[in-house]
Design a protein around this motif. Structure first.
Motif, PDB file in Angstrom:
ATOM      1  N   CYS A 182     -12.326   6.187  12.318  1.00 39.02           N
ATOM      2  CA  CYS A 182     -12.286   5.575  10.980  1.00 39.02           C
ATOM      3  C   CYS A 182     -13.304   4.458  10.825  1.00 39.02           C
ATOM      4  CB  CYS A 182     -10.894   5.007  10.712  1.00 39.02           C
ATOM      5  SG  CYS A 182      -9.625   6.248  10.504  1.00 39.02           S
ATOM      6  N   THR A 236       2.150  -0.417   8.102  1.00 40.45           N
ATOM      7  CA  THR A 236       0.840  -0.549   7.459  1.00 40.45           C
ATOM      8  C   THR A 236       0.269  -1.907   7.829  1.00 40.45           C
ATOM      9  OG1 THR A 236       1.615   0.808   5.628  1.00 40.45           O
ATOM     10  CG2 THR A 236      -0.405  -0.442   5.274  1.00 40.45           C
ATOM     11  N   ARG A 260      -6.146  11.201   7.099  1.00 40.66           N
ATOM     12  CA  ARG A 260      -4.887  11.538   7.786  1.00 40.66           C
ATOM     13  C   ARG A 260      -5.189  12.266   9.088  1.00 40.66           C
ATOM     14  NH1 ARG A 260       0.264  10.310   5.272  1.00 40.66           N
ATOM     15  NH2 ARG A 260      -0.339   9.636   3.217  1.00 40.66           N
ATOM     16  N   ALA A 288      -6.787  -0.846   4.755  1.00 41.87           N
ATOM     17  CA  ALA A 288      -5.464  -0.655   5.355  1.00 41.87           C
ATOM     18  C   ALA A 288      -5.463   0.496   6.354  1.00 41.87           C
ATOM     19  CB  ALA A 288      -4.428  -0.384   4.277  1.00 41.87           C
ATOM     20  N   VAL A 329       0.852  -1.180   0.000  1.00 47.45           N
ATOM     21  CA  VAL A 329       0.000   0.000   0.000  1.00 47.45           C
ATOM     22  C   VAL A 329       0.888   1.228   0.000  1.00 47.45           C
ATOM     23  CG1 VAL A 329      -1.700   1.308   1.322  1.00 47.45           C
ATOM     24  CG2 VAL A 329      -1.832  -1.172   1.266  1.00 47.45           C
ATOM     25  N   ALA A 388      -2.945   7.188   8.830  1.00 47.26           N
ATOM     26  CA  ALA A 388      -3.620   7.213   7.533  1.00 47.26           C
ATOM     27  C   ALA A 388      -4.499   5.974   7.441  1.00 47.26           C
ATOM     28  CB  ALA A 388      -2.602   7.238   6.398  1.00 47.26           C
ATOM     29  N   ARG A 389      -5.636   6.113   6.769  1.00 53.81           N
ATOM     30  CA  ARG A 389      -6.580   4.995   6.649  1.00 53.81           C
ATOM     31  C   ARG A 389      -7.163   5.011   5.260  1.00 53.81           C
ATOM     32  NH1 ARG A 389     -10.150   1.272   6.198  1.00 53.81           N
ATOM     33  NH2 ARG A 389     -11.711   0.828   7.778  1.00 53.81           N
ATOM     34  N   GLY A 390      -7.196   3.879   4.646  1.00 56.27           N
ATOM     35  CA  GLY A 390      -7.803   3.739   3.339  1.00 56.27           C
ATOM     36  C   GLY A 390      -8.541   2.419   3.272  1.00 56.27           C
ATOM     37  N   GLN A 391      -8.995   2.079   2.092  1.00 50.55           N
ATOM     38  CA  GLN A 391      -9.728   0.841   1.893  1.00 50.55           C
ATOM     39  C   GLN A 391      -8.857  -0.360   2.273  1.00 50.55           C
ATOM     40  OE1 GLN A 391     -12.912   0.711   1.100  1.00 50.55           O
ATOM     41  NE2 GLN A 391     -12.945  -1.502   1.203  1.00 50.55           N
ATOM     42  N   LEU A 441      -3.174   6.984   0.940  1.00 47.37           N
ATOM     43  CA  LEU A 441      -4.293   6.718   1.848  1.00 47.37           C
ATOM     44  C   LEU A 441      -4.995   8.032   2.189  1.00 47.37           C
ATOM     45  CD1 LEU A 441      -2.662   4.086   4.223  1.00 47.37           C
ATOM     46  CD2 LEU A 441      -4.299   3.675   2.385  1.00 47.37           C
ATOM     47  N   THR A 498       1.408   4.508   1.289  1.00 45.03           N
ATOM     48  CA  THR A 498       0.820   5.244   2.413  1.00 45.03           C
ATOM     49  C   THR A 498       0.463   6.673   2.046  1.00 45.03           C
ATOM     50  OG1 THR A 498       3.046   5.708   3.230  1.00 45.03           O
ATOM     51  CG2 THR A 498       1.878   3.847   4.206  1.00 45.03           C
TER      52      THR A 498
END
Length: 141
Positions: A37, A138, A11, A81, A3, A76-79, A8, A5
Motif C-alpha cells: 500500500c 481502523t 482489500r 486510513a 471511516v 483495507a486501505r484508503g486515503q 476503503l 471500512t
C-alpha cells in the motif's frame, strides 16, 4: 476518526487454519500489505498494527478454534486510513469498551487502548447469523 471500512478501496483477504502458525503468517502478511500500500514501515501506526493483528489472531486461535477451523484477516486501505479485521465463527461477541481493563492483562483491552491512543476505531461486527464476528480496527495513516 470515523471511516466506513466497507468504503476503503484496497482489500486483501487472508484465510488461515485456526492454529498457532496463523499468528506469524498474519503478522507477516500485515507487513507485506502495508508495504504494498506504500506505507513507510517507520510510520507510527505500523508497529501497533502488527501487534494488533497478532493479538486478534492469537485470541481467535486460542478462544474460537473449537467453533471456527479457520480465521480470516481482511485488510483495507484508503486515503489516510488502514483497517484490518479478524473474523472467526465463535458466537461470543466481546465488549470492546469498559468491561476489561488493560491493567488486568486483557489482550483485547490493550488492542482497544492502542487503537484509541492512535486516534483509531475498534468495532465488533457480528455475522448475520449471530454465529461469528469480525473485530475491525481502523488506524490513521
Amino acid at each position: 476518526m470515523s471511516v466506513r471500512t466497507e468504503a476503503l478501496p484496497y482489500r486483501h483477504v487472508l484465510t488461515l487454519p485456526a492454529a498457532g502458525a496463523a499468528v506469524r503468517l498474519a503478522r507477516q502478511t500485515t507487513e507485506d500489505v502495508l508495504i504494498d500500500c506504500g506505507v513507510d514501515l517507520g510510520h507510527p501506526s505500523v508497529g501497533p498494527a502488527l501487534l494488533i493483528v497478532a493479538e486478534l489472531v492469537t485470541n481467535a486461535v486460542r478462544h474460537a478454534a473449537d467453533h471456527s477451523p479457520t480465521v480470516t484477516v481482511t485488510y483495507a486501505r484508503g486515503q489516510g486510513a488502514f483497517a484490518c479485521a479478524v473474523h472467526d465463527r465463535h458466537p461470543y461477541q466481546p465488549a470492546l469498551y469498559g468491561s476489561i481493563s488493560a491493567a488486568s492483562g486483557g489482550g483485547l483491552a490493550t488492542v482497544v487502548e492502542m487503537t484509541m491512543e492512535l486516534g483509531g476505531t475498534a468495532v465488533v461486527r457480528p455475522d448475520a447469523d449471530g454465529c461469528g464476528k469480525s473485530i475491525w480496527i481502523t488506524l490513521p495513516l
